[in-house]
Scaffold this motif. Structure first.
Motif, short mmCIF file in Angstrom:
data_model
loop_
_atom_site.label_atom_id
_atom_site.label_comp_id
_atom_site.label_asym_id
_atom_site.label_seq_id
_atom_site.Cartn_x
_atom_site.Cartn_y
_atom_site.Cartn_z
N GLY A 279 0.81 -1.22 0.00
CA GLY A 279 0.00 0.00 0.00
C GLY A 279 0.84 1.26 0.00
O GLY A 279 0.55 2.23 -0.72
N TRP A 342 -6.50 -3.41 -2.15
CA TRP A 342 -5.64 -2.84 -3.20
C TRP A 342 -5.50 -3.82 -4.36
O TRP A 342 -5.59 -5.02 -4.14
CB TRP A 342 -4.24 -2.54 -2.63
N PRO A 343 -5.19 -3.32 -5.57
CA PRO A 343 -5.12 -1.92 -5.98
C PRO A 343 -6.48 -1.42 -6.45
O PRO A 343 -7.42 -2.20 -6.62
CB PRO A 343 -4.14 -1.97 -7.16
N ILE A 377 -8.61 3.29 2.11
CA ILE A 377 -8.17 3.28 0.72
C ILE A 377 -8.40 4.65 0.10
O ILE A 377 -7.51 5.21 -0.57
CB ILE A 377 -8.90 2.19 -0.09
#
Length: 395
Positions: A279, A342-343, A377
């Motif tokens: 991340g 992610w992503p 996020i």
């Protein structure tokens, strides 16, 4: 004669639009067409949303006042051995009981303003511009609701600090509002007095960011915090036309971020050492891409600049791209939290895909989630509106 000139102008504009459409068709990637349904769907909802600023909530643990932004460090927790004493750190593990309402409000404003400005650029519907300006004025102009232009109380730690230099990273979500104000003014959608007032706030905040010890410490940090300082400062300097600072950031990008923070393989070792290495690697390359997008000039393009050993944005993207395209190939440890989330549509993918002419980046970007809902996020993707940054604007 005037009629002839008007007709000629229309023919030229139509020709340019046809050329642009033909180029987009050849490339197989039309950013405006891709973004249009997503942006207009959200814009229709956001037209009904009223501004919510830092004055809407206050935390009893804040040392600041009603107009001061306040947040608490994410990775700090009560000490089981001393529950009423100073908090202790658990890197990478976010304490959801800490105060983050001001951060959420800022992210919300950034999302609304970025969406509305994008919608206005697509349609020229004045309702969208007016809504974006309404939220900008609430945060930066209106005396009853505006935020004070400093970050004295960001990422506080109970029992340890009323604010810290690391709190400066919270205002990465002012980058797209600053860009929006810049575009709304440049393209004639913002009254001069409104723009002057918003610009005045950013002049003051940029002064604080470049002179206060908290800002100077962030500028000198050896990891993503310095990169995020530079991304913010670049956006605010562009808005306020501080050419000297923009030149300084271009130098910092080359000498420090590439010369000292990026490894020869394009990775960022200081991020790989964290408990969320994947991340953080995404986060830092996105911020690097943001800087390159903002401060590059035709004479000094940070997208194509390379050190003598090849380190540059091209190398950085070549390192991270295989792991965005197929995360299972990631050779390091998995992040302690949010590994599965992610992503998403990383801005570095679309910026680099267009700037470096890498269609494979654009294809992967299109397939990823455009609007993640997990707050952590969203917090780590501060550039969520690529239309604000694209060459299609023809500034």
């Amino acid at each position: 004669m005037n009629r002839f000139v008007s007709c000629l102008a229309l023919i030229i504009v139509a020709g340019l639009q046809s050329l642009e459409a033909a180029h987009a068709g050849e490339a197989g990637f039309d950013l405006a067409a891709i973004e249009r349904p997503r942006i207009l769907e959200k814009a229709a909802l956001y037209l009904k949303e009223e501004p919510v600023t830092v004055t809407a909530t206050h935390c009893s643990r804040s040392a600041g006042g009603q107009h001061d932004f306040f947040s608490e460090g994410d990775y700090w927790w009560p000490d089981p051995q001393n529950p009423d004493g100073p908090y202790i750190q658990h890197d990478g593990l976010s304490n959801t009981n800490n105060f983050v309402q001001h951060r959420y409000a800022m992210v919300r404003m950034s999302e609304i303003v970025g969406t509305m400005t994008s919608a206005w650029l697509l349609t020229k519907d004045e309702r969208y511009a007016k809504q974006a300006i309404k939220h900008l004025k609430a945060w930066f102009v209106d005396e009853d609701t505006k935020m004070n232009p400093n970050l004295l109380y960001g990422q506080a730690i109970k029992g340890k600090a009323t604010g810290r230099s690391t709190g400066v990273i919270d205002t990465i979500h002012l980058v797209e509002p600053a860009r929006s104000a810049y575009l709304l003014n440049k393209k004639g959608a913002m009254a001069k007095e409104d723009f002057a007032a918003v610009k005045g706030w950013f002049v003051e905040y940029l002064k604080w960011l470049t002179t206060h010890p908290y800002g100077m410490e962030e500028r000198a940090a050896g990891n993503n915090h310095a990169v995020c300082w530079a991304m913010q400062a670049a956006a605010f300097a562009q808005l306020t036309d501080d050419q000297e600072l923009l030149a300084e950031i271009r130098k910092q990008f080359k000498d420090v971020f590439l010369g000292k923070q990026m490894a020869k393989d394009g990775s960022f070792p200081n991020e790989l050492r964290r408990t969320k290495p994947y991340g953080y690697s995404l986060f830092v390359i996105d911020a690097m891409a943001g800087i390159a997008q903002i401060v590059s000039t035709p004479e000094d393009d940070l997208w194509t600049f390379q050190l003598s050993d090849g380190r540059g944005m091209k190398k950085g993207m070549e390192f991270i791209f295989p792991y965005i395209a197929e995360k299972s190939k990631w050779p390091g440890q998995h992040d302690v939290l949010y590994w599965d989330e992610w992503p998403v549509r990383q801005p570095s993918l679309v910026f680099a895909g267009l700037k470096l002419k890498r269609p494979e980046y654009l294809e992967v970007w299109k397939k990823l989630k455009a609007d993640p809902q997990t707050p952590e996020i969203v917090r780590n993707v501060p550039l969520r509106h690529p239309l604000l940054w694209s060459n299609w604007l023809r500034l």
